[in-house]
Design a protein around this motif. Sequence first.
Motif, PDB file in Angstrom:
ATOM      1  N   MET A   1      -9.490 -30.472 -15.656  1.00  0.00           N
ATOM      2  CA  MET A   1      -9.172 -29.674 -14.476  1.00  0.00           C
ATOM      3  C   MET A   1      -8.013 -28.760 -14.841  1.00  0.00           C
ATOM      4  O   MET A   1      -6.987 -29.228 -15.358  1.00  0.00           O
ATOM      5  N   LEU A   2      -8.176 -27.458 -14.592  1.00  0.00           N
ATOM      6  CA  LEU A   2      -7.135 -26.486 -14.920  1.00  0.00           C
ATOM      7  C   LEU A   2      -6.785 -25.657 -13.690  1.00  0.00           C
ATOM      8  O   LEU A   2      -7.640 -25.395 -12.843  1.00  0.00           O
ATOM      9  N   CYS A   3      -5.528 -25.266 -13.636  1.00  0.00           N
ATOM     10  CA  CYS A   3      -5.076 -24.323 -12.620  1.00  0.00           C
ATOM     11  C   CYS A   3      -4.971 -22.943 -13.263  1.00  0.00           C
ATOM     12  O   CYS A   3      -4.541 -22.822 -14.416  1.00  0.00           O
ATOM     13  N   PHE A   4      -5.390 -21.921 -12.549  1.00  0.00           N
ATOM     14  CA  PHE A   4      -5.282 -20.530 -13.019  1.00  0.00           C
ATOM     15  C   PHE A   4      -4.370 -19.815 -12.037  1.00  0.00           C
ATOM     16  O   PHE A   4      -4.697 -19.682 -10.857  1.00  0.00           O
TER      17      PHE A   4
ATOM     18  N   ALA B   1       0.980 -22.689 -17.445  1.00  0.00           N
ATOM     19  CA  ALA B   1      -0.052 -21.807 -16.889  1.00  0.00           C
ATOM     20  C   ALA B   1      -1.186 -22.599 -16.260  1.00  0.00           C
ATOM     21  O   ALA B   1      -1.737 -22.204 -15.233  1.00  0.00           O
ATOM     22  N   HIS B   2      -1.557 -23.731 -16.878  1.00  0.00           N
ATOM     23  CA  HIS B   2      -2.840 -24.353 -16.526  1.00  0.00           C
ATOM     24  C   HIS B   2      -2.776 -25.818 -16.138  1.00  0.00           C
ATOM     25  O   HIS B   2      -3.800 -26.375 -15.752  1.00  0.00           O
ATOM     26  N   PHE B   3      -1.603 -26.473 -16.257  1.00  0.00           N
ATOM     27  CA  PHE B   3      -1.546 -27.869 -15.837  1.00  0.00           C
ATOM     28  C   PHE B   3      -1.920 -27.962 -14.361  1.00  0.00           C
ATOM     29  O   PHE B   3      -1.631 -27.048 -13.578  1.00  0.00           O
ATOM     30  N   PRO B   4      -2.544 -29.063 -13.953  1.00  0.00           N
ATOM     31  CA  PRO B   4      -2.877 -29.205 -12.528  1.00  0.00           C
ATOM     32  C   PRO B   4      -1.608 -29.177 -11.682  1.00  0.00           C
ATOM     33  O   PRO B   4      -0.510 -29.463 -12.171  1.00  0.00           O
ATOM     34  N   SER B   5      -1.754 -28.866 -10.425  1.00  0.00           N
ATOM     35  CA  SER B   5      -0.611 -28.831  -9.516  1.00  0.00           C
ATOM     36  C   SER B   5       0.124 -30.169  -9.570  1.00  0.00           C
ATOM     37  O   SER B   5      -0.514 -31.212  -9.649  1.00  0.00           O
ATOM     38  N   PRO B   6       1.470 -30.129  -9.604  1.00  0.00           N
ATOM     39  CA  PRO B   6       2.342 -28.996  -9.293  1.00  0.00           C
ATOM     40  C   PRO B   6       2.616 -28.045 -10.461  1.00  0.00           C
ATOM     41  O   PRO B   6       3.339 -27.069 -10.280  1.00  0.00           O
ATOM     42  N   SER B   7       2.105 -28.307 -11.666  1.00  0.00           N
ATOM     43  CA  SER B   7       2.161 -27.385 -12.819  1.00  0.00           C
ATOM     44  C   SER B   7       3.558 -27.193 -13.408  1.00  0.00           C
ATOM     45  O   SER B   7       3.684 -26.675 -14.510  1.00  0.00           O
ATOM     46  N   VAL B   8       4.591 -27.559 -12.671  1.00  0.00           N
ATOM     47  CA  VAL B   8       5.980 -27.306 -13.068  1.00  0.00           C
ATOM     48  C   VAL B   8       6.699 -28.633 -13.257  1.00  0.00           C
ATOM     49  O   VAL B   8       6.574 -29.535 -12.420  1.00  0.00           O
TER      50      VAL B   8
END
Length: 289
Positions: free
Chosen positions: A57-60, A267-274
């Motif tokens: 699963m990736l976040c864009f 850039a692409h880790f699932p939420s929260p990404s940070v």
Amino acid sequence: MSLKYAVGDLTIQRIIEQETSFVPALEMLPGLTPEILAENRAWMRQARALDDQDVLMLCFQSYVVKTPHHTILIDSCIGNDKPRPNRPKWNMKTDDTYMRALDAAGVSVDDIDFVMCTHLHVDHVGWNTRLENGRWVPTFPRARYLFAKQEYDHWFAENAKAEIPPFADSVLPVVEASRHELIGNDHQIGDHVRIVPTPGHTPGHVAIAMGRGKDDAVFSGDLMHSPVQTLYPELSIKFDVDPAKAATTRRSFLERYCDTDTLCCTAHFPSPSVGKIKRKGSAFVCAAV
């Protein structure tokens, strides 16, 4: 889910275009074995980094960063109206998700002073341009678009051999509109923005560090795509142009920011990404903040 962070004198906002299943983990990470996947499946699913079919699963997303002097957009995602036949979820997209996310963050296209791309892959340049009366025009009309010279030169040469659609529709129109600047690894914007060379995924890939006098935040681009790569920095993805270099770069980056207060904005880790990079044995984790 947090979309907004404050650190030092920076305000950071996530602008999410898609968060979705992408490529099976064992295909995306050729060095990943079924055994290592089995060992990590439970926490990856809990972190929404892996779906029930073992697809990553990736976040864009983009990040909008406000410094005391400028408003900067980092990586411009996927874009609309663009022919991407190999990726059905991106192909000729017409939704308003991205623009609504900008609006929700209180940001208009006219507010952006600089667009910075960590590299020039399809999902990092898409909203550089938008379609207007059949022509591609810069989406952010007041912005200077900063491209790493080494990265630009690489894709310019590749595009000369055979057209690369994301370069042709999302980079060259910015150049033709004279809104771009080719920058070296020593480039800075004021006293807040610095380049961190991170080659491997692409020849001229860069991370972007921000903060006055120290790195309050760093934007890692495609240095890593999944949190499993912090635990196993040697795992490079199939899209890396130089997988061995990418692995070396990733470990040195993780060492550099490990156990510091620097926010790592992926850039692409699932939420929260940070998160913040923490040591875990001989490897690392990106601990959500």
